[in-house]
Design a protein around this motif. Structure first.
Motif, short mmCIF file in Angstrom:
data_model
loop_
_atom_site.label_atom_id
_atom_site.label_comp_id
_atom_site.label_asym_id
_atom_site.label_seq_id
_atom_site.Cartn_x
_atom_site.Cartn_y
_atom_site.Cartn_z
N GLY A 117 -60.54 -8.95 -18.15
CA GLY A 117 -61.59 -9.12 -18.96
C GLY A 117 -62.14 -10.78 -18.80
O GLY A 117 -61.80 -11.37 -18.00
N ARG A 118 -63.51 -10.61 -19.40
CA ARG A 118 -64.04 -12.06 -19.44
C ARG A 118 -63.36 -13.22 -20.33
O ARG A 118 -63.88 -13.36 -21.38
CB ARG A 118 -65.52 -12.09 -19.57
CG ARG A 118 -66.45 -13.19 -19.67
CD ARG A 118 -67.64 -12.75 -19.71
NE ARG A 118 -68.65 -13.80 -19.40
CZ ARG A 118 -69.35 -14.47 -20.29
NH1 ARG A 118 -69.25 -14.14 -21.61
NH2 ARG A 118 -70.33 -15.54 -19.75
N ALA A 119 -62.17 -13.68 -19.70
CA ALA A 119 -61.47 -14.92 -20.67
C ALA A 119 -60.85 -15.75 -19.46
O ALA A 119 -60.41 -15.43 -18.53
CB ALA A 119 -60.46 -14.08 -21.46
N ARG A 120 -60.61 -16.94 -20.13
CA ARG A 120 -60.10 -17.90 -19.34
C ARG A 120 -58.81 -17.59 -18.83
O ARG A 120 -58.26 -18.09 -17.71
CB ARG A 120 -60.00 -19.28 -20.04
CG ARG A 120 -61.40 -20.20 -20.12
CD ARG A 120 -60.83 -21.38 -20.78
NE ARG A 120 -62.28 -21.84 -21.28
CZ ARG A 120 -62.28 -22.91 -22.15
NH1 ARG A 120 -61.19 -23.61 -22.68
NH2 ARG A 120 -63.41 -23.04 -22.78
N ARG A 121 -58.09 -17.03 -19.61
CA ARG A 121 -56.70 -16.74 -19.41
C ARG A 121 -56.71 -15.70 -18.01
O ARG A 121 -55.46 -15.31 -17.54
CB ARG A 121 -55.83 -16.05 -20.50
CG ARG A 121 -56.34 -14.80 -20.92
CD ARG A 121 -55.53 -14.33 -22.11
NE ARG A 121 -56.19 -13.18 -22.82
CZ ARG A 121 -57.11 -13.05 -23.49
NH1 ARG A 121 -57.44 -14.29 -24.22
NH2 ARG A 121 -57.47 -11.89 -24.03
N SER A 122 -57.63 -14.94 -17.57
CA SER A 122 -57.61 -14.23 -16.65
C SER A 122 -57.47 -14.59 -15.36
O SER A 122 -56.80 -14.10 -14.55
CB SER A 122 -58.96 -13.42 -16.61
OG SER A 122 -59.10 -12.53 -17.80
N LEU A 180 -62.11 -17.30 -6.47
CA LEU A 180 -63.01 -15.95 -6.56
C LEU A 180 -62.98 -15.73 -7.99
O LEU A 180 -63.92 -15.10 -8.56
CB LEU A 180 -62.71 -15.23 -5.49
CG LEU A 180 -62.78 -15.51 -3.95
CD1 LEU A 180 -62.17 -14.23 -3.06
CD2 LEU A 180 -63.98 -16.08 -3.95
N ALA A 181 -61.81 -15.50 -8.65
CA ALA A 181 -61.78 -15.08 -10.11
C ALA A 181 -62.63 -16.11 -11.16
O ALA A 181 -63.33 -15.92 -11.68
CB ALA A 181 -60.34 -15.11 -10.60
N THR A 182 -62.44 -17.65 -10.91
CA THR A 182 -63.25 -18.27 -11.56
C THR A 182 -64.79 -18.14 -11.26
O THR A 182 -65.61 -18.31 -12.22
CB THR A 182 -62.75 -19.85 -11.29
OG1 THR A 182 -61.40 -20.08 -11.56
CG2 THR A 182 -63.67 -20.99 -11.94
N ASN A 183 -65.18 -18.07 -9.98
CA ASN A 183 -66.54 -17.84 -9.52
C ASN A 183 -67.13 -16.53 -10.35
O ASN A 183 -68.38 -16.38 -10.86
CB ASN A 183 -66.79 -17.69 -8.19
CG ASN A 183 -66.75 -19.05 -7.57
OD1 ASN A 183 -66.59 -20.12 -8.38
ND2 ASN A 183 -66.61 -18.99 -6.22
N GLY A 212 -66.06 -7.32 -17.17
CA GLY A 212 -64.74 -8.21 -16.73
C GLY A 212 -65.04 -8.05 -14.95
O GLY A 212 -66.24 -7.81 -14.49
N PHE A 213 -63.89 -8.46 -14.48
CA PHE A 213 -64.03 -8.22 -12.98
C PHE A 213 -62.73 -7.59 -12.48
O PHE A 213 -61.64 -7.46 -13.11
CB PHE A 213 -64.10 -9.68 -12.01
CG PHE A 213 -62.87 -10.55 -12.41
CD1 PHE A 213 -61.74 -10.61 -11.55
CD2 PHE A 213 -62.74 -11.24 -13.44
CE1 PHE A 213 -60.77 -11.48 -11.64
CE2 PHE A 213 -61.73 -12.25 -13.93
CZ PHE A 213 -60.56 -12.19 -12.78
N LEU A 214 -62.75 -6.87 -11.15
CA LEU A 214 -61.69 -5.97 -10.57
C LEU A 214 -61.13 -6.99 -9.51
O LEU A 214 -61.95 -7.46 -8.65
CB LEU A 214 -62.04 -4.94 -10.05
CG LEU A 214 -60.73 -4.18 -9.24
CD1 LEU A 214 -59.97 -3.65 -10.16
CD2 LEU A 214 -61.79 -3.13 -8.58
#
Length: 133
Positions: A16-21, A54-57, A68-70
């Motif tokens: 999900g769209r969260a910093r902990r991701s 890449l996750a941060t971007n 969110g992102f996969l």
């Protein structure tokens, strides 16, 4: 007539769209590399760092609110491939003069053997690859 077909290892995880991701994606990457027997590989830290970038971007630039992102990791015995899929618009590129931010893709381009951007509907996927032992 029955030939043995070796399929690549693949692991997918949605965040999900969260910093902990971002740290969760890195832990998932470390676990996957360990599971595939690549924990002691000298480039495993580079793979994890690229996943973080890449996750941060994706979170900062590619994931609209409520989305969110996969993260997809693949290992075929010779290449580890990282893909981050998001539903945002735009094409990521390395900044000409990175200031406080903008170094993520520069790091990925230096650490990975290859990287690129692919189309997705909606959005895009940013990927990088590492030659494995």
């Amino acid at each position: 007539m029955n030939a043995h077909i070796e399929l690549p290892f693949q692991r997918d995880q949605f965040y999900g769209r969260a910093r902990r991701s971002v740290p969760a994606a890195r832990r998932f990457t470390d676990w996957s590399l360990t599971y595939w027997g690549l924990a002691a590989w000298e480039r495993s830290g580079d793979v994890s760092l690229c996943v973080s970038e890449l996750a941060t971007n994706a979170l900062v630039h590619g994931v609209p609110p409520g989305r969110g992102f996969l993260l997809r990791l693949r290992y075929d015995g010779s290449v580890v491939r990282v893909e981050v899929h998001d539903s945002g618009t735009g094409v990521p590129e390395i900044a000409d003069a990175p200031d406080e931010g903008g170094r993520g893709l520069l790091l990925v381009s230096v650490l990975a053997d290859k990287w690129g951007v692919g189309e997705r509907a909606p959005g895009k996927l940013v990927w990088c690859e590492f030659a494995a032992p």
